[in-house]
Design a protein around this motif. Structure first.
Motif, PDB file in Angstrom:
ATOM      1  N   ASN A 104       0.297  -7.188  -0.590  1.00  0.00           N
ATOM      2  CA  ASN A 104       1.472  -7.470  -2.020  1.00  0.00           C
ATOM      3  C   ASN A 104       0.792  -8.832  -2.061  1.00  0.00           C
ATOM      4  N   THR A 105       0.347  -9.135  -3.194  1.00  0.00           N
ATOM      5  CA  THR A 105       0.237 -10.083  -3.983  1.00  0.00           C
ATOM      6  C   THR A 105       0.461 -10.780  -4.483  1.00  0.00           C
ATOM      7  N   LYS A 106       1.457  -9.849  -5.401  1.00  0.00           N
ATOM      8  CA  LYS A 106       2.171 -10.049  -6.173  1.00  0.00           C
ATOM      9  C   LYS A 106       4.371 -10.525  -6.385  1.00  0.00           C
ATOM     10  N   ILE A 133      14.003 -16.742   7.504  1.00  0.00           N
ATOM     11  CA  ILE A 133      13.032 -16.857   6.931  1.00  0.00           C
ATOM     12  C   ILE A 133      12.503 -15.687   7.013  1.00  0.00           C
ATOM     13  N   LYS A 134      12.532 -15.183   5.847  1.00  0.00           N
ATOM     14  CA  LYS A 134      12.144 -13.250   5.375  1.00  0.00           C
ATOM     15  C   LYS A 134      10.814 -12.904   5.805  1.00  0.00           C
ATOM     16  N   TYR A 135       9.863 -12.454   5.453  1.00  0.00           N
ATOM     17  CA  TYR A 135       8.414 -11.648   5.261  1.00  0.00           C
ATOM     18  C   TYR A 135       8.798 -10.419   4.299  1.00  0.00           C
ATOM     19  N   HIS A 136       8.052 -10.805   3.380  1.00  0.00           N
ATOM     20  CA  HIS A 136       8.074  -9.797   1.662  1.00  0.00           C
ATOM     21  C   HIS A 136       6.879  -9.286   1.873  1.00  0.00           C
ATOM     22  N   GLY A 137       5.519  -9.729   2.360  1.00  0.00           N
ATOM     23  CA  GLY A 137       3.745  -8.828   2.914  1.00  0.00           C
ATOM     24  C   GLY A 137       4.012  -8.039   3.159  1.00  0.00           C
ATOM     25  N   THR A 138       2.663  -7.469   3.044  1.00  0.00           N
ATOM     26  CA  THR A 138       2.247  -5.576   4.038  1.00  0.00           C
ATOM     27  C   THR A 138       2.911  -6.346   5.446  1.00  0.00           C
ATOM     28  N   ASP A 139       3.090  -5.068   5.852  1.00  0.00           N
ATOM     29  CA  ASP A 139       3.868  -5.081   7.549  1.00  0.00           C
ATOM     30  C   ASP A 139       3.363  -4.430   8.293  1.00  0.00           C
ATOM     31  N   SER A 140       2.195  -4.734   9.646  1.00  0.00           N
ATOM     32  CA  SER A 140       1.066  -3.892  10.323  1.00  0.00           C
ATOM     33  C   SER A 140       1.665  -3.597  11.682  1.00  0.00           C
ATOM     34  N   LYS A 141       3.139  -3.439  11.241  1.00  0.00           N
ATOM     35  CA  LYS A 141       3.319  -2.882  12.856  1.00  0.00           C
ATOM     36  C   LYS A 141       3.635  -1.522  13.261  1.00  0.00           C
ATOM     37  N   ASP A 142       3.197  -1.359  12.458  1.00  0.00           N
ATOM     38  CA  ASP A 142       3.178   0.381  12.078  1.00  0.00           C
ATOM     39  C   ASP A 142       1.669   1.364  12.431  1.00  0.00           C
ATOM     40  N   GLY A 143       0.590  -0.190  12.308  1.00  0.00           N
ATOM     41  CA  GLY A 143      -0.885  -0.100  12.575  1.00  0.00           C
ATOM     42  C   GLY A 143      -1.031   0.653  11.480  1.00  0.00           C
ATOM     43  N   GLN A 144      -0.795   1.339  10.237  1.00  0.00           N
ATOM     44  CA  GLN A 144      -1.168   1.904   9.698  1.00  0.00           C
ATOM     45  C   GLN A 144      -1.203   0.966   8.359  1.00  0.00           C
ATOM     46  N   VAL A 145      -1.101  -0.308   8.057  1.00  0.00           N
ATOM     47  CA  VAL A 145      -0.576  -0.668   6.656  1.00  0.00           C
ATOM     48  C   VAL A 145      -2.284  -1.898   6.936  1.00  0.00           C
ATOM     49  N   LYS A 146      -3.079  -1.833   6.099  1.00  0.00           N
ATOM     50  CA  LYS A 146      -3.752  -3.262   5.721  1.00  0.00           C
ATOM     51  C   LYS A 146      -3.521  -4.190   5.752  1.00  0.00           C
ATOM     52  N   THR A 147      -3.160  -5.626   6.688  1.00  0.00           N
ATOM     53  CA  THR A 147      -3.047  -6.483   6.019  1.00  0.00           C
ATOM     54  C   THR A 147      -3.718  -7.737   5.031  1.00  0.00           C
TER      55      THR A 147
END
Length: 313
Positions: free
Chosen positions: A139-141, A158-172
């Motif tokens: 998520n670069t935008k 502090i909140k993080y809004h980028g892509t999350d890899s917790k589920d192991g499916q999303v490429k970060t």
């Protein structure tokens, strides 16, 4: 054997066409400075030239990708350098606040400066390069980090809004192809800085650490400031250094890839030049020779073909 007028005309036409064709060939080569202008000139060599041209174009694309990746990595390194400076100052302020010699006004000033340094770290992690955020994963935008405050203006989270890899499916991380079949991943996973060591129910991360620091200063808890919080600031600071080291290693690899790319492009261009470029002096000499031959054919042909029966009367 009797040589008829028809035979002379045929020979004359054939010679003129042959000389004209050769003259046109050298004229085209001198005009374009290329050995071949169409595939029929030499099908095998022309195919090689097309293949070399495609490789050079592809290498140019890879070079642009590598340069962009290097600039991206340099931006990341600069951002983490600023963040490391902020961590260093936070450590000093925590140490100062833990002495027990600070008055309420000094403690309040320390807290405000710590808040300012925290916001500086978040600003560094929200660095934007060429319209893209460098630590938001895929998520670069959207700015990846956000400071949430309470009514008093104190940090809550502090909140993080980028892509999350917790589920192991999303490429970060962002992939970049730097040569044919070779892809590298730019380190863009902002979760690396959150550095979660706890659970959803009992978080132990960068956000909870900053929150604990503000709470300890508000409560005047010197034991927490001089003990676990001073240890945690070292842990999170070292984590930033480790990520920066990974980015530095990747940057070195990109620089080596850039050198290889430029050397390969230079070699390909040299091979293409050997196959395609003409020797101007040689071609001009051949052109001049064919021009003389062509003009001689025209001159002799017109003289011979002007002979008629009246010349023999």
């Amino acid at each position: 054997m009797r040589v008829s007028t028809s035979m002379m005309y045929t020979d004359f036409t054939r010679n003129i066409n042959r000389n004209s064709s050769k003259l046109q060939k050298y004229q085209n080569q001198l005009s374009t400075l290329n050995e071949y202008s169409k595939s029929s000139d030499n099908p095998i060599e022309f195919a090689k030239i097309i293949n070399l041209t495609d490789q050079i174009s592809q290498n140019k694309y890879f070079n642009e990708t590598i340069n962009d990746a290097i600039s991206w990595s340099n931006s990341q390194d600069g951002a983490l350098s600023n963040a490391s400076d902020s961590f260093h100052r936070i450590r000093q302020l925590i140490t100062s606040s833990a002495t027990g010699t600070q008055g309420s006004e000094e403690m309040e000033a320390n807290k405000k400066e710590i808040m300012s340094e925290i916001e500086g770290i978040v600003d560094a992690l929200n660095t934007n390069f060429d319209g893209r955020y460098i630590f938001g994963g895929q998520n670069t935008k959207q700015a990846p980090f956000e400071v949430v405050k309470n009514d008093k203006g104190e940090l809550v989270e502090i909140k993080y809004h980028g892509t999350d890899s917790k589920d192991g499916q999303v490429k970060t991380n962002l992939g970049r192809e730097i040569s044919k079949g070779v892809t590298i991943d730019l380190i863009t996973d902002g979760n690396l800085f959150i550095n979660e060591k706890g659970t959803d129910a009992d978080p132990d991360n960068l956000s909870s650490f900053f929150n604990e620091v503000i709470t300890a200063i508000n409560d005047g808890d010197q034991d927490a400031l001089s003990g676990p919080l001073l240890e945690k600031v070292s842990i999170h600071s070292e984590n930033f250094v480790n990520v920066r080291s990974q980015i530095g290693t990747l940057s070195n690899r990109l620089s080596a890839a850039k050198d290889r790319n430029e050397m390969e492009s230079l070699n390909l261009k040299q091979v293409l030049s050997n196959k395609q470029d003409v020797d101007i002096a040689e071609k001009y000499m051949n052109f001049s020779k064919e021009l003389i031959s062509y003009q001689a054919s025209l001159s002799m042909g017109t003289k011979i073909l002007q002979t008629s029966i009246l010349d023999y009367v």
